[in-house]
Design a protein around this motif. Sequence first.
Motif, PDB file in Angstrom:
ATOM      1  N   ARG A 295       0.829  -1.210   0.000  1.00 59.44           N
ATOM      2  CA  ARG A 295       0.000   0.000   0.000  1.00 59.44           C
ATOM      3  C   ARG A 295       0.863   1.259   0.000  1.00 59.44           C
ATOM      4  NH1 ARG A 295      -1.869   4.089  -0.457  1.00 59.44           N
ATOM      5  NH2 ARG A 295      -3.938   4.920   0.097  1.00 59.44           N
ATOM      6  N   THR A 296       2.002   1.194   0.630  1.00 55.09           N
ATOM      7  CA  THR A 296       2.871   2.363   0.716  1.00 55.09           C
ATOM      8  C   THR A 296       3.421   2.783  -0.649  1.00 55.09           C
ATOM      9  OG1 THR A 296       4.714   0.869   1.248  1.00 55.09           O
ATOM     10  CG2 THR A 296       3.579   1.928   3.095  1.00 55.09           C
ATOM     11  N   GLU A 297       3.364   1.881  -1.637  1.00 57.11           N
ATOM     12  CA  GLU A 297       3.827   2.232  -2.976  1.00 57.11           C
ATOM     13  C   GLU A 297       2.911   3.262  -3.635  1.00 57.11           C
ATOM     14  OE1 GLU A 297       6.562   1.405  -4.441  1.00 57.11           O
ATOM     15  OE2 GLU A 297       7.279  -0.116  -3.026  1.00 57.11           O
ATOM     16  N   PHE A 298       1.718   3.476  -3.051  1.00 54.36           N
ATOM     17  CA  PHE A 298       0.768   4.446  -3.593  1.00 54.36           C
ATOM     18  C   PHE A 298       0.730   5.724  -2.771  1.00 54.36           C
ATOM     19  CE2 PHE A 298      -0.334   0.665  -5.832  1.00 54.36           C
ATOM     20  CZ  PHE A 298      -0.884   1.081  -7.030  1.00 54.36           C
ATOM     21  N   GLY A 299       1.796   5.991  -2.046  1.00 51.06           N
ATOM     22  CA  GLY A 299       1.969   7.280  -1.405  1.00 51.06           C
ATOM     23  C   GLY A 299       1.125   7.506  -0.170  1.00 51.06           C
ATOM     24  N   VAL A 300       0.900   8.781   0.123  1.00 47.44           N
ATOM     25  CA  VAL A 300       0.183   9.189   1.332  1.00 47.44           C
ATOM     26  C   VAL A 300      -1.260   8.712   1.265  1.00 47.44           C
ATOM     27  CG1 VAL A 300      -0.601  11.153   2.698  1.00 47.44           C
ATOM     28  CG2 VAL A 300       1.662  11.196   1.637  1.00 47.44           C
ATOM     29  N   ARG A 301      -1.688   8.023   2.306  1.00 42.17           N
ATOM     30  CA  ARG A 301      -3.061   7.516   2.379  1.00 42.17           C
ATOM     31  C   ARG A 301      -4.016   8.671   2.699  1.00 42.17           C
ATOM     32  NH1 ARG A 301      -5.106   2.241   3.794  1.00 42.17           N
ATOM     33  NH2 ARG A 301      -2.951   1.603   4.139  1.00 42.17           N
ATOM     34  N   TRP A 302      -5.038   8.854   1.876  1.00 43.65           N
ATOM     35  CA  TRP A 302      -6.053   9.882   2.055  1.00 43.65           C
ATOM     36  C   TRP A 302      -5.448  11.280   2.101  1.00 43.65           C
ATOM     37  CZ3 TRP A 302      -8.866   6.624   0.278  1.00 43.65           C
ATOM     38  CH2 TRP A 302      -9.206   5.408   0.866  1.00 43.65           C
ATOM     39  N   LYS A 303      -4.583  11.548   1.145  1.00 38.54           N
ATOM     40  CA  LYS A 303      -3.956  12.860   1.030  1.00 38.54           C
ATOM     41  C   LYS A 303      -5.003  13.926   0.716  1.00 38.54           C
ATOM     42  CE  LYS A 303      -0.132  15.173  -1.362  1.00 38.54           C
ATOM     43  NZ  LYS A 303       0.953  15.014  -2.373  1.00 38.54           N
ATOM     44  N   ASP A 304      -4.791  15.134   1.224  1.00 34.88           N
ATOM     45  CA  ASP A 304      -5.684  16.258   0.957  1.00 34.88           C
ATOM     46  C   ASP A 304      -5.361  16.807  -0.423  1.00 34.88           C
ATOM     47  OD1 ASP A 304      -7.307  18.476   0.969  1.00 34.88           O
ATOM     48  OD2 ASP A 304      -6.121  19.593   2.447  1.00 34.88           O
ATOM     49  N   THR A 305      -5.854  16.148  -1.464  1.00 38.50           N
ATOM     50  CA  THR A 305      -5.464  16.486  -2.829  1.00 38.50           C
ATOM     51  C   THR A 305      -6.033  17.823  -3.307  1.00 38.50           C
ATOM     52  OG1 THR A 305      -7.303  15.155  -3.672  1.00 38.50           O
ATOM     53  CG2 THR A 305      -5.149  14.084  -3.507  1.00 38.50           C
ATOM     54  N   ASP A 306      -7.206  18.216  -2.798  1.00 40.90           N
ATOM     55  CA  ASP A 306      -7.784  19.480  -3.245  1.00 40.90           C
ATOM     56  C   ASP A 306      -7.433  20.644  -2.319  1.00 40.90           C
ATOM     57  OD1 ASP A 306      -9.306  18.871  -1.057  1.00 40.90           O
ATOM     58  OD2 ASP A 306     -11.231  18.816  -2.120  1.00 40.90           O
ATOM     59  N   ARG A 307      -6.616  20.351  -1.295  1.00 40.32           N
ATOM     60  CA  ARG A 307      -6.092  21.368  -0.387  1.00 40.32           C
ATOM     61  C   ARG A 307      -7.197  22.190   0.282  1.00 40.32           C
ATOM     62  NH1 ARG A 307      -0.863  23.579  -3.917  1.00 40.32           N
ATOM     63  NH2 ARG A 307       0.096  21.529  -4.209  1.00 40.32           N
ATOM     64  N   ASN A 308      -8.268  21.493   0.644  1.00 41.48           N
ATOM     65  CA  ASN A 308      -9.348  22.170   1.359  1.00 41.48           C
ATOM     66  C   ASN A 308      -9.207  22.032   2.868  1.00 41.48           C
ATOM     67  OD1 ASN A 308     -10.044  19.508   1.784  1.00 41.48           O
ATOM     68  ND2 ASN A 308     -12.191  19.735   1.147  1.00 41.48           N
TER      69      ASN A 308
ATOM     70  N   ARG B  67       1.049   7.234  -8.954  1.00 35.61           N
ATOM     71  CA  ARG B  67       0.381   6.244  -8.101  1.00 35.61           C
ATOM     72  C   ARG B  67      -0.348   6.932  -6.950  1.00 35.61           C
ATOM     73  NH1 ARG B  67       5.104   2.809  -9.023  1.00 35.61           N
ATOM     74  NH2 ARG B  67       5.968   3.404  -7.002  1.00 35.61           N
ATOM     75  N   GLU B  68       0.279   7.942  -6.357  1.00 37.00           N
ATOM     76  CA  GLU B  68      -0.375   8.650  -5.252  1.00 37.00           C
ATOM     77  C   GLU B  68      -1.631   9.377  -5.726  1.00 37.00           C
ATOM     78  OE1 GLU B  68       1.507  10.825  -1.594  1.00 37.00           O
ATOM     79  OE2 GLU B  68       1.428  12.258  -3.259  1.00 37.00           O
ATOM     80  N   LYS B  69      -1.562   9.973  -6.904  1.00 36.30           N
ATOM     81  CA  LYS B  69      -2.737  10.639  -7.466  1.00 36.30           C
ATOM     82  C   LYS B  69      -3.862   9.642  -7.711  1.00 36.30           C
ATOM     83  CE  LYS B  69      -4.323  13.357 -11.441  1.00 36.30           C
ATOM     84  NZ  LYS B  69      -3.949  13.940 -12.754  1.00 36.30           N
ATOM     85  N   PHE B  70      -3.512   8.488  -8.259  1.00 37.79           N
ATOM     86  CA  PHE B  70      -4.490   7.442  -8.539  1.00 37.79           C
ATOM     87  C   PHE B  70      -5.172   6.975  -7.256  1.00 37.79           C
ATOM     88  CE2 PHE B  70      -5.471   2.888  -8.970  1.00 37.79           C
ATOM     89  CZ  PHE B  70      -6.234   2.867 -10.116  1.00 37.79           C
ATOM     90  N   ALA B  71      -4.396   6.761  -6.213  1.00 35.26           N
ATOM     91  CA  ALA B  71      -4.937   6.243  -4.950  1.00 35.26           C
ATOM     92  C   ALA B  71      -5.850   7.233  -4.252  1.00 35.26           C
ATOM     93  CB  ALA B  71      -3.799   5.856  -4.014  1.00 35.26           C
ATOM     94  N   ASN B  72      -5.689   8.524  -4.544  1.00 33.24           N
ATOM     95  CA  ASN B  72      -6.477   9.553  -3.874  1.00 33.24           C
ATOM     96  C   ASN B  72      -7.454  10.274  -4.804  1.00 33.24           C
ATOM     97  OD1 ASN B  72      -5.323   9.852  -0.963  1.00 33.24           O
ATOM     98  ND2 ASN B  72      -3.512   9.669  -2.258  1.00 33.24           N
ATOM     99  N   ASP B  73      -7.561   9.791  -6.017  1.00 34.41           N
ATOM    100  CA  ASP B  73      -8.441  10.429  -7.000  1.00 34.41           C
ATOM    101  C   ASP B  73      -9.903  10.164  -6.643  1.00 34.41           C
ATOM    102  OD1 ASP B  73      -9.835  11.287  -9.271  1.00 34.41           O
ATOM    103  OD2 ASP B  73      -8.250  10.655 -10.627  1.00 34.41           O
ATOM    104  N   PRO B  74     -10.709  11.212  -6.429  1.00 36.27           N
ATOM    105  CA  PRO B  74     -12.114  10.992  -6.078  1.00 36.27           C
ATOM    106  C   PRO B  74     -12.890  10.217  -7.128  1.00 36.27           C
ATOM    107  CG  PRO B  74     -11.708  13.304  -6.603  1.00 36.27           C
ATOM    108  CD  PRO B  74     -10.370  12.645  -6.478  1.00 36.27           C
ATOM    109  N   ALA B  75     -12.426  10.235  -8.376  1.00 34.12           N
ATOM    110  CA  ALA B  75     -13.085   9.442  -9.417  1.00 34.12           C
ATOM    111  C   ALA B  75     -12.970   7.959  -9.137  1.00 34.12           C
ATOM    112  CB  ALA B  75     -12.476   9.762 -10.785  1.00 34.12           C
ATOM    113  N   ASN B  76     -11.925   7.568  -8.409  1.00 34.66           N
ATOM    114  CA  ASN B  76     -11.673   6.153  -8.137  1.00 34.66           C
ATOM    115  C   ASN B  76     -12.068   5.762  -6.722  1.00 34.66           C
ATOM    116  OD1 ASN B  76     -10.699   3.576  -8.959  1.00 34.66           O
ATOM    117  ND2 ASN B  76      -8.743   3.935  -7.923  1.00 34.66           N
ATOM    118  N   LEU B  77     -12.795   6.622  -6.016  1.00 34.22           N
ATOM    119  CA  LEU B  77     -13.144   6.368  -4.621  1.00 34.22           C
ATOM    120  C   LEU B  77     -14.651   6.392  -4.422  1.00 34.22           C
ATOM    121  CD1 LEU B  77     -10.491   8.657  -2.878  1.00 34.22           C
ATOM    122  CD2 LEU B  77     -10.356   6.179  -3.237  1.00 34.22           C
TER     123      LEU B  77
END
Length: 215
Positions: free
Chosen positions: A61-74, A146-156
């Motif tokens: 799982r760590t290969e996909f970066g920060v878990r539940w990263k604040d991607t939209d910086r809200n 990979r981190e973007k993919f794991a936190n992309d709202p389209a994929n969640l």
Amino acid sequence: MAVALTGVAGCEGDVGLTEPGAGADGGAPSAKPAGQDVRKARSALSGLRIASEGSGSGYARTEFGVRWKDTDRNGCDQRNDVLARDLESVERQGKCVVVAGKLDDPYSGKSISFRKADAAEVQIDHVIPLALAWRMGAARWAEDKREKFANDPANLLAVWGVPNRQKSDKGPADWKPQKAFQCAYGVRYVQVADSYGLPVTRADHDALQDFLSRC
């Protein structure tokens, strides 16, 4: 092009499309994708590369970066953003933390009362599982992709824990949501795969084609 499904929180109404990473508020699940979304998904599916699964060696799982990263910086992490997007009657502690709400589970159709004290009852699922993505080529991606993919709202999606555990890292050929959500699930899966240039197996391609035939 792949995109996040948009609409109001819950499972009612048609959906539109926004660019991946645009924020969780615009990607709530719907059982009734708009006709243009279905047409785009069918076209995208025909263009997806067919490939065999890799061995999965080296996945973590760590290969996909920060878990539940604040991607939209809200200021709120992605888990709470998706809970707020997909649940109804949301109650928060402070600005971000979702402590209660109601989920109409898209995978089973079951109505779930979410309470933070029993957080495992509602889980955040990756529509395209990370381990499956790794086997299909994400092992060769750059870390930031990979981190973007794991936190992309389209994929969640916020879903009931029971079908999520049953799904695990399976693709569409081996696991299916309830029939009422298969069209929307297929649209979302194809759009995410297309966005990231992720191939699918022949069996998953055929299953996705069947899902889209239900639209």
